[in-house]
Design a protein around this motif. Structure first.
Motif, short mmCIF file in Angstrom:
data_model
loop_
_atom_site.label_atom_id
_atom_site.label_comp_id
_atom_site.label_asym_id
_atom_site.label_seq_id
_atom_site.Cartn_x
_atom_site.Cartn_y
_atom_site.Cartn_z
N CYS A 121 132.71 47.70 116.59
CA CYS A 121 133.55 48.71 117.20
C CYS A 121 133.38 48.81 118.82
N GLU A 122 134.31 49.12 119.37
CA GLU A 122 134.25 49.00 121.06
C GLU A 122 133.15 49.91 121.43
N PRO A 123 133.09 51.07 121.07
CA PRO A 123 132.00 51.92 121.88
C PRO A 123 130.62 51.21 121.61
N CYS A 124 130.35 50.68 120.54
CA CYS A 124 128.98 50.25 119.99
C CYS A 124 128.85 48.77 120.24
N THR A 125 129.83 48.03 120.89
CA THR A 125 129.56 46.55 121.15
C THR A 125 129.78 46.12 122.69
N ARG A 126 129.09 45.35 123.05
CA ARG A 126 129.19 44.93 124.41
C ARG A 126 128.70 43.49 124.58
N ALA A 127 128.75 42.90 125.73
CA ALA A 127 128.50 41.56 125.98
C ALA A 127 126.85 41.19 126.08
N VAL A 128 126.42 40.08 125.52
CA VAL A 128 125.20 39.93 125.98
C VAL A 128 124.67 39.18 127.16
N SER A 157 128.31 39.16 118.64
CA SER A 157 128.37 39.79 117.68
C SER A 157 129.39 41.10 117.84
N ILE A 158 130.44 41.02 117.36
CA ILE A 158 131.59 42.06 117.53
C ILE A 158 131.67 42.92 116.51
N GLY A 167 119.17 35.23 127.88
CA GLY A 167 117.81 35.71 127.38
C GLY A 167 117.82 36.67 126.18
N GLN A 168 119.07 37.11 126.01
CA GLN A 168 119.22 38.04 124.86
C GLN A 168 119.56 37.37 123.64
N HIS A 169 119.17 38.12 122.57
CA HIS A 169 119.54 37.51 121.12
C HIS A 169 121.01 38.10 120.86
N GLU A 170 121.95 37.39 119.96
CA GLU A 170 123.32 38.16 120.10
C GLU A 170 123.35 39.47 119.30
N ARG A 171 122.47 39.92 118.49
CA ARG A 171 122.70 41.22 118.03
C ARG A 171 122.28 42.19 118.71
N GLU A 172 121.60 41.84 120.09
CA GLU A 172 121.43 42.95 121.20
C GLU A 172 122.60 43.54 121.70
N GLY A 173 123.99 42.90 121.49
CA GLY A 173 125.07 43.42 121.85
C GLY A 173 125.42 44.65 121.00
N ARG A 174 124.73 44.77 120.00
CA ARG A 174 125.14 46.00 118.91
C ARG A 174 124.44 46.87 119.19
N ASN A 181 141.04 35.54 91.57
CA ASN A 181 141.86 36.85 92.39
C ASN A 181 140.72 38.19 92.33
N ASP A 182 139.78 38.08 91.84
CA ASP A 182 138.82 39.13 91.97
C ASP A 182 137.76 38.84 92.91
N ILE A 183 138.04 37.89 93.90
CA ILE A 183 137.06 37.89 95.20
C ILE A 183 138.05 37.99 96.42
N ALA A 184 137.20 38.34 97.52
CA ALA A 184 137.96 38.36 98.76
C ALA A 184 136.89 38.31 100.01
N ILE A 185 137.59 37.85 101.12
CA ILE A 185 136.54 37.41 102.24
C ILE A 185 136.82 38.78 103.02
N ALA A 186 135.50 39.30 103.58
CA ALA A 186 135.25 40.39 104.44
C ALA A 186 135.50 39.91 105.78
N PHE A 187 136.34 40.16 106.53
CA PHE A 187 136.93 39.71 107.77
C PHE A 187 136.63 40.88 108.76
N SER A 188 135.93 40.66 109.94
CA SER A 188 135.43 41.59 110.91
C SER A 188 136.03 41.30 112.17
N GLY A 189 136.69 40.12 112.23
CA GLY A 189 137.44 39.81 113.71
C GLY A 189 136.64 39.09 114.60
N ALA A 190 135.40 38.51 113.97
CA ALA A 190 134.46 37.84 114.97
C ALA A 190 134.40 36.34 114.32
N GLU A 191 133.27 36.06 114.15
CA GLU A 191 133.07 34.60 113.78
C GLU A 191 133.64 34.37 112.18
#
Length: 466
Positions: free
Chosen positions: A290-297, A287-288, A300-307, A114-124
């Protein structure tokens, strides 16, 4: 913040694999119940507190002297000494290097309860929850609500809670800190001076608060996610940045069960298990955040280019995984990773082909000065360490082949290190890669405005300006 929720899964009755070594039973200190924790439902599991120290590098196990006087009054001296389980997590990481995500998840939940938890961001990260569910062990999930998430992300949170019969443990930023930031700098200051300050207020400090109630946490980091920052993450490590329940350096363990899994394989797993996913993925978001700092890739783009797309490629971390960022130095511009001995790591050059001209500083300056050129030029400003540059190498080389003999020269100019300031001042360099077109009858180059880096898009740009 106290964390209160377990899943409703039954206790795991046996190990998933004989290769997962069972941990030694720790000393029992009675039922663990934080003061603000609501009562469990009748099907929930009560965990006893299991003491387990995390071994910092080159350090002895931390002793909690504050418990000795009270313990001495209740037990004989021999019984008052707390047994401390010490784990070498570098060795454990090597042992689990070839283990499956399910095996790693099972090991983490078994070891920390019970001393461990999963960090969930709403993506993968929903894959982590599915793996935890498959172990059959109780598990906890927490998330950082920054106040600026997409509506689709909030909807996914609700779907996940219903599917797994859990309550996600939300942590929120300090209202006064957010208010002060917005009042002094506005709602979108990060577009002007970088995302770090906003992330620190809305994400890093709330995370620090949440982790102080844990001894370990589970993240969805993968080695293939981010250029220059995540390529060497182990499956388990002593957290290099944050502190856990016991406080101090080395008091928190960080598990990365999917570190060695490719993004495509994660998605194969998600589709196979038919788990709910963020509907933004279907719109090109990978990669998802916050709304103002995330967009679709784009192609030819890498996934983190959407951040944080307006920033340099090397800044694609918000601070939650700051320990991934290696100290970097090349001519004072931070473009080459340092080895432990202080020497700069070499990066193989890219865009090497007969169809691509390698321009020197003198060559690019001559292009800038010429008002009348015999041929038009398209030039990529690049850095060989940049994953985004590496990602478009194939399409750029194909562009060179298609334009060969057409009256348009295809070239490259390495614009990092000593050349970076010049490229920013004279060549409109914002981030890597930057593409410029030098027409025949103009001294000023035209910057490619799109982030579509497939060969068809690049050809359309060149043909439109000839």
């Amino acid at each position: 913040m106290a964390f209160a929720v377990t899943s409703s899964s039954a206790l795991h009755s046996s190990s998933l694999s004989s290769s997962i070594e069972q941990t030694k039973a720790a000393a029992q200190f009675g039922s663990f119940q934080p003061l603000d924790r609501p009562n469990f439902r009748s099907t929930a599991v009560n965990f006893s507190l299991r003491r387990c120290s995390v071994k910092p590098l080159n350090a002895e196990p931390k002793r909690n002297d504050s418990i000795v006087p009270s313990a001495a009054t209740l037990f004989a001296h021999a019984e008052a000494v707390e047994k401390v389980e010490v784990e070498d997590y570098e060795i454990l990481a090597e042992e689990l290097e070839n283990a499956s995500p399910l095996q790693i998840m099972d090991k983490a939940l078994d070891k920390f309860g019970n001393d461990i938890a999963i960090a969930f961001s709403g993506a993968e990260d929903v894959a982590l929850i599915e793996y935890a569910h498959l172990t059959g062990r109780p598990f906890r999930v927490f998330s950082l609500d920054t106040g600026r998430l997409n509506p689709e992300t909030y909807k996914l949170f609700d779907e996940v809670e219903k599917r797994y019969n859990i309550r996600i443990e939300y942590t929120f930023p300090d209202a006064t800190e957010v208010q002060d930031l917005v009042r002094s700098k506005g709602l979108f200051s990060f577009y002007e001076d970088g995302h770090q300050e906003c992330c620190r207020v809305r994400k890093v400090r709330p995370l620090r608060k949440a982790l102080k109630g844990l001894r370990a946490w589970i993240t969805g980091q993968r080695k293939d996610q981010s250029p220059g920052t995540r390529s060497e993450i182990p499956v388990v490590q002593v957290d290099p940045v944050f502190e856990g329940m016991d406080g101090g350096v080395g008091s928190l363990v960080k598990w990365n069960p999917v570190a060695n899994v490719k993004g495509n394989d994660v998605w194969t797993f998600l589709r196979t298990m038919n788990v709910p996913v963020n509907s933004l993925h279907a719109k090109g978001y990978v990669s998802i955040g916050c709304e103002p700092c995330t967009r679709a890739v784009l192609p030819g783009q890498h996934e983190r280019e959407g951040r944080w797309w307006w920033e340099d490629a090397k800044a694609k971390e918000c601070g939650l995984h700051k320990g991934n960022v290696k100290e970097e130095n090349l001519n004072g511009h931070g473009n080459s990773t340092l080895h432990a001995n202080g020497t700069a790591a070499a990066h193989a050059d890219i865009f090497d082909a007969r169809s691509v001209v390698n321009l020197s500083r003198v060559g690019i300056e001559n292009l800038l000065r010429l008002g009348e050129r015999k041929e038009a030029w398209v030039v990529v400003l690049y850095a060989p360490w940049c994953r985004f540059c590496q990602g478009m190498e194939g399409s750029y080389l194909e562009l060179g082949e298609k334009l060969s003999g057409s009256g348009v020269k295809v070239a490259k100019f390495r614009a990092d290190g000593e050349e970076k300031a010049f490229a920013q001042r004279e060549l409109q360099l914002g981030s890597f890669p930057t593409l410029l077109f030098f027409p025949k009858h103009s001294t000023r180059p035209i910057k490619y405005p799109s982030e579509k880096r497939d060969v068809e898009s690049l050809l359309a740009f060149v043909n439109a300006l000839q």
